[in-house]
Design an enzyme around this catalytic site. Structure first.
Site, PDB file in Angstrom:
ATOM      1  N   ASP A 155     -57.227   0.826 -61.410  1.00 14.19           N
ATOM      2  CA  ASP A 155     -57.855   0.388 -60.169  1.00 14.19           C
ATOM      3  C   ASP A 155     -58.358   1.622 -59.433  1.00 14.19           C
ATOM      4  O   ASP A 155     -58.048   2.760 -59.810  1.00 14.19           O
ATOM      5  CB  ASP A 155     -56.861  -0.403 -59.313  1.00 14.19           C
ATOM      6  CG  ASP A 155     -57.565  -1.360 -58.347  1.00 14.19           C
ATOM      7  OD1 ASP A 155     -57.591  -2.571 -58.629  1.00 14.19           O
ATOM      8  OD2 ASP A 155     -58.095  -0.893 -57.324  1.00 14.19           O
TER       9      ASP A 155
ATOM     10  N   VAL B 285     -62.143  -7.362 -61.888  1.00 12.80           N
ATOM     11  CA  VAL B 285     -62.421  -6.941 -60.509  1.00 12.80           C
ATOM     12  C   VAL B 285     -62.944  -8.139 -59.718  1.00 12.80           C
ATOM     13  O   VAL B 285     -63.014  -9.258 -60.211  1.00 12.80           O
ATOM     14  CB  VAL B 285     -63.413  -5.750 -60.469  1.00 12.80           C
ATOM     15  CG1 VAL B 285     -62.838  -4.557 -61.226  1.00 12.80           C
ATOM     16  CG2 VAL B 285     -64.786  -6.131 -61.025  1.00 12.80           C
ATOM     17  N   VAL B 286     -63.335  -7.885 -58.475  1.00 12.58           N
ATOM     18  CA  VAL B 286     -63.760  -8.952 -57.570  1.00 12.58           C
ATOM     19  C   VAL B 286     -64.902  -9.771 -58.180  1.00 12.58           C
ATOM     20  O   VAL B 286     -65.737  -9.254 -58.913  1.00 12.58           O
ATOM     21  CB  VAL B 286     -64.172  -8.338 -56.203  1.00 12.58           C
ATOM     22  CG1 VAL B 286     -65.406  -7.456 -56.344  1.00 12.58           C
ATOM     23  CG2 VAL B 286     -64.407  -9.412 -55.163  1.00 12.58           C
TER      24      VAL B 286
ATOM     25  N   HIS C 204     -61.543 -15.819 -69.574  1.00 15.04           N
ATOM     26  CA  HIS C 204     -61.215 -16.418 -68.277  1.00 15.04           C
ATOM     27  C   HIS C 204     -59.765 -16.883 -68.256  1.00 15.04           C
ATOM     28  O   HIS C 204     -59.408 -17.882 -68.880  1.00 15.04           O
ATOM     29  CB  HIS C 204     -62.172 -17.587 -68.006  1.00 15.04           C
ATOM     30  CG  HIS C 204     -61.883 -18.317 -66.736  1.00 15.04           C
ATOM     31  ND1 HIS C 204     -62.202 -19.647 -66.550  1.00 15.04           N
ATOM     32  CD2 HIS C 204     -61.297 -17.909 -65.567  1.00 15.04           C
ATOM     33  CE1 HIS C 204     -61.819 -20.027 -65.343  1.00 15.04           C
ATOM     34  NE2 HIS C 204     -61.274 -18.990 -64.738  1.00 15.04           N
TER      35      HIS C 204
ATOM     36  N   ASN D 126     -54.983 -18.955 -62.902  1.00 17.51           N
ATOM     37  CA  ASN D 126     -53.965 -18.417 -62.006  1.00 17.51           C
ATOM     38  C   ASN D 126     -52.915 -19.481 -61.679  1.00 17.51           C
ATOM     39  O   ASN D 126     -53.292 -20.618 -61.406  1.00 17.51           O
ATOM     40  CB  ASN D 126     -54.654 -17.932 -60.719  1.00 17.51           C
ATOM     41  CG  ASN D 126     -53.842 -16.889 -59.980  1.00 17.51           C
ATOM     42  OD1 ASN D 126     -52.966 -16.256 -60.552  1.00 17.51           O
ATOM     43  ND2 ASN D 126     -54.126 -16.727 -58.709  1.00 17.51           N
TER      44      ASN D 126
ATOM     45  N   TYR E 115     -54.485 -28.190 -70.272  1.00 14.79           N
ATOM     46  CA  TYR E 115     -53.862 -26.884 -70.075  1.00 14.79           C
ATOM     47  C   TYR E 115     -54.493 -26.082 -68.938  1.00 14.79           C
ATOM     48  O   TYR E 115     -53.846 -25.228 -68.348  1.00 14.79           O
ATOM     49  CB  TYR E 115     -53.945 -26.054 -71.363  1.00 14.79           C
ATOM     50  CG  TYR E 115     -52.984 -26.470 -72.453  1.00 14.79           C
ATOM     51  CD1 TYR E 115     -51.966 -27.393 -72.218  1.00 14.79           C
ATOM     52  CD2 TYR E 115     -53.081 -25.937 -73.733  1.00 14.79           C
ATOM     53  CE1 TYR E 115     -51.091 -27.764 -73.216  1.00 14.79           C
ATOM     54  CE2 TYR E 115     -52.200 -26.293 -74.747  1.00 14.79           C
ATOM     55  CZ  TYR E 115     -51.211 -27.210 -74.482  1.00 14.79           C
ATOM     56  OH  TYR E 115     -50.336 -27.566 -75.474  1.00 14.79           O
TER      57      TYR E 115
END
EC number: 4.2.1.17
Length: 716
Positions: free
Chosen positions: A343, A400-401, A450, A453, A660
């Site tokens: 980072d 990242v963002v 991808h 979360n 899933y």
């Protein structure tokens, strides 16, 4: 050799002990029709041999028996009740034949003895397991109950309470736990397994072990005082209903079967079990859950094949720390692949490390890990502020963002620090992989990866193939995802890829209801309690974050303006504009506080209703069926479009992505299984009633043709 077939061999050992060895031609032993027939014939040969004094059951594989051959189930369950009952009774006659042999029997259990494998060992008098064994009856996960005597013998061996816990939770049991309740008689090292089982048979033959009393107990009514039985079954029913609910009938059916059969002998109890098994086998829930099991095997099989093309990944890197980067780092490190977490800011690195440490600390506290293992995983994560740290990485995951320019800049920088053949993947949820690939000199080594979360809990990873992604790149990323313990599905690039592309039409259906005055809490209740989602759309948007939802919705509207473009504000816009972002800032559709366990607790917030009513007017009641149709039809049609356009390769991968990735109710099996269960023609007729609402509700020509031909998405 006393008996030999492609699946079973029987030989005579010293002291006239026969050894029956399960040795199927595949990698594991399963109970298919061929194996059951072979076991029947083997037992006949054993009965006819008057020299045999005892029988030992073993496996030549690394596992004992993993269970029934599930691939036979869906076609088998299409048969009429009488044919299905005959099959169950025939199988049970074989297990009874094993149990009724005129001498002691023992099982030497290595590895998994699940389902039919567990029912096999229960039919023997004595059971010895090695330290690697796992024993259990997982049938309720498939919407079934044990059908080869599991509900009959297990309660008589370990008691009703223990048996009900085993059967209704469907969990594999460790050998020490199985020993504690009496399911097995000893646990030994793998190298001593057969010798220990043979010694136990000697003890039975010389009278120091009363094998006949054990057998009689299994063949008799359950020894349970009436009052204790009432309390035991009432408690079990209460616990099962609170966990399984109304959508999963198998666990409750198991309790009822054990209760109804408690006062019966073995043969009477087996009849009760068989009838209940057949009834469940015919349900849509069993078809859906068995379908998920088979789809899971199919998807993992594709991933395994991809592994043959893949390059080895011995060192990984993740760019962007924080919670997502920390989750990816934890997942890689915990499965044995060291990872650099890079980072530009020290606080972000600390947040990422804290995320990994938090997951591990919870595991240690719950007894699922040890401090030593925790230290090993954390040592596999190397935080760094310097790009030089990633130079030896075989794969770099950019996390990242979620901003195209930021990601493009980072990807271009990365390419200058890694080797020529290192693979680069972007963890993006919405940004086109083809667009991002333009920032790279070698786009063939780039694809999307991808994660969902929270990373450590969500099983799915979408691997997004760009137009330049090489087969080796895709195969390597698929193999890495599998190595991380994830289920990868490969999808082609389009706005939202697969999961988000089909999720946002669902949110659009929800927003349309609210624009007409529906109560978001009422919609959530219907979608959770009746359709079966773990969270309704309002609650899910709060958890995802309304800023994230607002951004993704804009991407989808730009990508598919005909169907997903909007006229005026919707509920997501209103929440976002009023800085109600969901759980992340304690207010979205709902208000959030922290409960005693430190978890977010949602409450109704009048402010949300005020904001929505100012735009949409007074609340209006909708019928439950209307709510379900308005939310689900857009998702279903968009999912079908993804199959027709080749975004997903098969119905199986589509359904697994939904189950899933976003928690599509497993008892419904996924969109394609749901369509087949409902009937495509019935769905088309339903959608046509809502077609006036716009493109999201209008079925494709191919769907209409399939409906006209009475077709289905899964081939029987």
């Amino acid at each position: 050799m006393i008996y030999q077939s492609p699946t079973i061999q029987v030989e005579l050992l010293e002291d006239n002990i026969a050894k029956l060895c399960f040795n199927a031609q595949g990698s594991v032993n399963k109970f298919d029709r061929e194996t059951i027939a072979s076991l029947d014939a083997a037992l006949d040969s054993i009965k006819q041999n008057t020299n045999i004094k005892a029988l030992l059951l073993t496996s030549a594989k690394s596992t004992f028996i993993v269970g029934a051959d599930i691939t036979e189930f869906l076609t088998l369950f299409q048969q009429d009740d009488a044919t299905l009952l005959a099959w169950v009774e025939q199988a049970n006659a074989v297990f009874n034949k094993l149990e009724d042999l005129p001498f002691p029997t023992a099982s030497a259990i290595n590895g998994f003895a699940l389902g039919g494998g567990c029912e096999t060992i229960l039919a023997t008098d004595l059971r010895v397991a090695d330290t690697n064994a796992r024993i259990g009856l997982p049938e309720t996960k498939l919407g079934l109950i044990p059908g080869f005597g599991g509900t009959v013998r297990l309660p008589r061996v370990i008691g009703a309470d223990n048996a009900l816990e085993w059967i209704t939770t469907a969990k594999d049991q460790r050998p020490e736990d199985a020993l504690k309740v009496g399911a097995i008689d000893a646990v030994v090292a793998p190298e001593n397994l057969e010798a220990a089982a043979i010694q136990m048979l000697h003890d039975a033959l010389n009278g120091s072990l009363d094998w006949q009393a054990r057998r009689t107990k299994k063949q008799s009514p359950l020894q349970l005082p009436k009052l204790e039985a009432m309390m035991s079954f009432a408690t079990a029913k209460g616990m099962v209903f609170s966990v399984a609910g109304k959508h999963y009938p198998a666990p409750m059916a198991a309790v009822n079967v054990v209760e109804q059969a408690a006062g019966l002998d073995r043969d009477g109890a087996l009849k009760v079990e068989a009838l209940a098994f057949i009834k469940l086998a015919k349900t849509d829930v069993a078809q859906a859950l068995i379908g998920i099991f088979l789809n899971d095997q199919f998807v993992k099989g594709k991933a395994k094949k991809a592994g043959k093309l893949a390059k080895d990944v011995n060192q990984a890197a993740v760019l962007g720390a924080g919670i997502m980067g920390g989750g990816i780092a934890y997942q890689s490190a915990s499965k044995g692949t060291p990872i650099v977490m890079k980072d530009i800011a020290q606080p972000a690195l600390e947040l990422g490390l804290n995320e990994a440490a938090k997951i591990l600390t919870t595991q240690v506290a719950r007894g699922r890990s040890t401090p030593e293992k925790m230290a090993k995983v954390l040592n596999n994560i190397t935080p760094s502020l310097d790009y030089a740290a990633i130079k030896n990485s075989d794969i770099v995951v950019e996390a990242v963002v979620e901003h195209p320019k930021v990601k493009a800049t980072v990807l271009a920088e990365v390419e200058g620090y890694v080797s020529e053949d290192a693979i680069i993947a972007s963890n993006t949820s919405t940004i086109s992989i083809n667009l991002l690939a333009k920032s790279l000199k070698k786009p063939e080594r780039f694809c999307g990866m991808h994660f969902f979360n929270p990373v450590h809990k969500m099983p799915l990873v979408e691997i997004i193939r760009g137009e330049h992604s090489s087969e080796e790149t895709i195969a390597t990323v698929v193999a890495y995802a599998s190595k991380m313990g994830k289920t990868p599905i490969v999808v082609n690039d389009c706005p939202g890829f697969f999961v988000n592309r089909v999720l946002f039409p669902y949110f659009a259906g929800f927003s349309g209801l609210l624009a007409e005055g529906a109560d978001f809490a009422a919609v959530d209740k219907v979608m959770e309690k009746q359709f079966g989602w773990p969270m309704g759309p309002a609650y899910l948007l709060d958890v995802v974050g309304l800023d994230t939802g607002h951004h993704a919705q804009a991407v989808m509207a730009e990508g598919f303006p005909d169907r997903m473009g909007k006229n005026g504000k919707d509920a997501i816009d209103i929440m976002f504009e009023n800085k109600r972002l969901g759980q992340k800032n304690t207010k979205g559709f709902y208000a959030y506080s922290v409960d005693r366990r430190g978890k977010p607790k949602k409450d109704i917030d009048p402010t949300s209703y005020e904001l929505l009513s100012a735009e949409f007017g007074e609340l209006k009641a909708f019928e439950s069926d209307d709510i379900i149709a308005r939310c689900m039809i857009p998702m279903i049609i968009e999912t079908v479009r993804c199959l027709e356009e080749g975004i997903i390769a098969s119905p199986a991968e589509g359904d697994m992505g939904l189950v899933y990735g976003i928690g599509f109710p497993p008892f419904r099996g996924g969109v394609f299984r749901y369509l087949d269960t409902m009937g495509v023609a019935n769905f088309v007729a339903l959608a046509d009633k809502y077609a006036h609402l716009g493109g999201l509700y209008q079925v494709t020509d191919a769907m209409r043709a399939l409906a006209a031909n009475n077709g289905s998405y899964y081939q029987a």
